[in-house]
Structure formats: structure tokens, C-alpha cells
Scaffold this active site. Sequence first.
Site, short mmCIF file in Angstrom:
data_model
loop_
_atom_site.label_atom_id
_atom_site.label_comp_id
_atom_site.label_asym_id
_atom_site.label_seq_id
_atom_site.Cartn_x
_atom_site.Cartn_y
_atom_site.Cartn_z
N THR A 27 0.84 -1.21 0.00
CA THR A 27 0.00 0.00 0.00
C THR A 27 0.87 1.25 0.00
OG1 THR A 27 -1.77 -1.16 1.17
CG2 THR A 27 -1.75 1.24 1.35
N CYS A 29 -13.82 -6.04 2.03
CA CYS A 29 -12.85 -4.95 2.10
C CYS A 29 -12.03 -5.14 3.36
CB CYS A 29 -13.55 -3.61 2.05
SG CYS A 29 -14.87 -3.48 3.23
N SER A 84 4.78 -6.79 -2.21
CA SER A 84 4.48 -6.86 -0.77
C SER A 84 4.97 -8.19 -0.21
CB SER A 84 2.96 -6.73 -0.60
OG SER A 84 2.61 -7.02 0.73
N ASN A 113 -6.63 -9.36 -7.18
CA ASN A 113 -6.67 -10.10 -5.92
C ASN A 113 -7.94 -10.91 -5.73
OD1 ASN A 113 -6.98 -7.12 -5.86
ND2 ASN A 113 -8.09 -7.55 -3.98
N GLN A 120 -0.08 -9.39 -6.22
CA GLN A 120 -0.64 -10.74 -6.29
C GLN A 120 0.09 -11.63 -7.30
OE1 GLN A 120 -2.60 -12.20 -4.28
NE2 GLN A 120 -3.52 -10.50 -3.14
N THR A 164 13.55 4.37 10.33
CA THR A 164 14.49 3.25 10.49
C THR A 164 13.91 2.01 9.82
OG1 THR A 164 15.25 4.21 12.55
CG2 THR A 164 15.75 1.88 12.20
N1 PLP Z 1 -2.37 -4.74 -4.10
C1 PLP Z 1 -3.04 -5.90 -4.16
C2 PLP Z 1 -3.46 -6.43 -5.49
C3 PLP Z 1 -3.35 -6.60 -2.99
O1 PLP Z 1 -4.04 -7.74 -3.05
C4 PLP Z 1 -2.94 -6.05 -1.74
C5 PLP Z 1 -3.28 -6.72 -0.48
O2 PLP Z 1 -4.27 -7.42 -0.38
C6 PLP Z 1 -2.22 -4.84 -1.75
C7 PLP Z 1 -1.96 -4.22 -2.94
C8 PLP Z 1 -1.77 -4.21 -0.47
O3 PLP Z 1 -0.60 -4.80 0.01
P1 PLP Z 1 -0.21 -4.60 1.55
O4 PLP Z 1 -1.07 -5.51 2.34
O5 PLP Z 1 1.24 -4.96 1.61
O6 PLP Z 1 -0.43 -3.18 1.87
#
Ligand code: PLP
Length: 369
Positions: free
Chosen positions: A73, A319, A193, A145, A173, A231
Site C-alpha cells: 500500500t 474490504c 508486498s 486479488n 498478487q 528506520t
Molecule cells: N495490491 C493488491 C493487489 C493486494 O491484493 C494487496 C493486499 O491485499 C495490496 C496491494 C496491499 O498490500 P499490503 O497488504 O502490503 O499493503
Amino acid sequence: MIYLDHNATTHMHPSSRRLVDELLLRPMNPSAIHKIGREGKSVIEKARRQLAELLGVRDNMRDYRITFTASGTEASNIVIQNFRDGEIFAANFEHSSISKPTEELGNVNIVDVCSNGLIDLEDLERKLSLSTTGRKLVSLMIANNETGIIQPVKEAAKIARKYGAMIHSDAVQGVGKIPIDFIGLDVDFITVSGHKFGGGTGAGALIFRDEIHMKPIIYGGGQERSLRSGTENVLAIAAMGEAAARCKADLAERAKQMRQIRDYLEVKLLEKMPNTKIVGQEIDRIPNTTLILNSGKDAETLVISLDLKGFAISSGSACSSGKVGESATLRSMGYSLEEMKSAIRVSVSYNTTIREIDKFLQAFGEINK
Ligand code: PLP
């Protein structure tokens, strides 16, 4: 508990776990000059090389930059915020880490989606060609996702280049499920991620072409070449790097195992419950995801009932609060509200077994009478 929600997050890989165990007792601040600080620095530099290797930029590390963040994110937000004075082109199916900040900035041009779930490239081209803004960004996820549908990022990049736009891809994903070749895709930015591919929560990364000047969204001590102050989360970054190395080594085998399990689930499901539908079955998807439409049934009730029987799945449109809403992804594909509300997502891992799937199908059948 039988865990079938690997798109939400997945187990930390045993090698990452061992590494975290080993590093846990060392107070490593990578900015410190002393030996323990320098060790911390070398831990995160190793993770950077491991991630670079997985994403195909290891031999060009001067041209590409990897900035560690706390999550996918955050990495996507850095990109979006750098286009606050421009125009962003994205479909409605993007993750909220793209859709929310663009909504907030009010500079998004929504690109149409075809009924098969793919972005409408002709509409993208038309919208780009009509844009008079100098600074343009196309943001297109590698894989969705909810449905697992793989998007034509390379083709979108070609169109973006034609109209002088930059291109970002949320690869969250995709990593660990399909090969991700940053250079081959010809994109400018990629988001990843750690917790989606065995690195545990707490680390993400933004990978981008080093010639692009990026402004931070967090200011402070100047870590990560001043793009992401704070950090570094050495443990999470190390775990993500190690998980990336394991993905690199085992990707083909993992994908094969996931696909076998997922396909088994789908064949058996449609045999047992012919009234259910699987979204995107005719199109290229990541190998671990099944989105089931179960018309007339309520996804939230199903998820809770399955939870009580010891199965972790999610509703397709859940969500972050876990509440079932209207799925923007399914809406963009033209599904009805009733269908959207019935959507449940099963996402397997390479460790999921046929036995677990059989148990799931039995429980699902019992609840779904
Ligand atoms: N993008 C997609 C397609 C995701 O499925 C997710 C998490 O479900 C994210 C971004 C967000 O990643 P994070 O949980 O590391 O913030």
C-alpha cells in the site's frame, strides 16, 4: 484450521522464519556506523539483491532502484502521490491502495473493463489520446486479488509509451505465483508486498527506473536514499529478501503445484455444485485463485459458516474491515448485485493438499444445500 486464504496473506517461509529468529536478538539500526549497524545495512542490501534477482533487474542495479517500504500500500501511494499534478489512468478493479489515493486526489480517468475482466486497451488508448495533460500515469495491476485474472501489462505499457505516459504495475498478487520480469514488461514502477509471498508482514517495496525523480511522502532521517525515511524494518526486509530467493528457486514447481490443486478444486466443485460459477475460468489467471459465484447465497454467511467448521476463506468482495461490500472488480465486469454478494474466494498455496480441498468441498456442500 484449513487455511485457504493465501491471497490475503500467506505463511512465512521456513527459511525466512529461521533468518528472523537469528536476527531477532541483534539491535540492528542500518544507519549506525558501528559494526552491528553495518551488519544491519548488509542484511538489507542482501535483501535488495535477492528482490532484484526475482524481478529480473539484478544485472542492472544501477538503472533500477528498489525502495523498501512498510507495505505494498505504501509503495503504491508513493507513486500515486508523485502524480498529484498529473492525470492517472486506471480501471475500477485496482486495489484500494490505488483507487483510494487517486479518488482522494481527484485526478483519475477510469478506463473501461471488458466483460472477461481484462482492461479495455482500446479505451485506454482512446483516453490517453484525448488527454491534454503533460504528466500522465497508467496504473495496471499484474493480477487481480479477487479473480486472479492476469492483466496485459506489457501491451498497456506499449500504449502508455506511445502517448508519453509512465506506467506503474501493482505486482502484489503476481509475485511468487507467476514470473515477473520488470524489464520485459517495460514498466516504470512496480509494487510488491512481502507478506503475499512468504516474507511476513511489515515490508513492501517500490521498484522503479532510477532516472525518474521521485519525491518522498514521508520525511525524516533520509533512509532509503531519502525516499522513505524511518528506520528500516530489518527483520521484515530480510524475511522478504529470503522469501524472494526461495520464490526465484522454486517458482515453476510452486506454480505447478498450485495449479494442480486449484484445478482439482474447480473440476470437483462444478461437478458437485453445478449451480456455482467460477469467474474468469476461460482467461489467464494466477494459478492459485478461484472466485466462486453462488447465486442466491450470501457470501458473508458462507464465510462465517465455513469459519465455524474450521476453514479460512474470504468473501470475494471483502474490504479491509472484512465486511462484504459491492466488489468494484465484479461490477466492472458487469455482474449483478446478487452475484457480487454471493462471491467467495478460495486461494490456495503450493502446500495445500488434495485432502484439504476434499474436506473443504464436503463442508461447502453441507452448508450450501
Ligand atoms: N495490491 C493488491 C493487489 C493486494 O491484493 C494487496 C493486499 O491485499 C495490496 C496491494 C496491499 O498490500 P499490503 O497488504 O502490503 O499493503
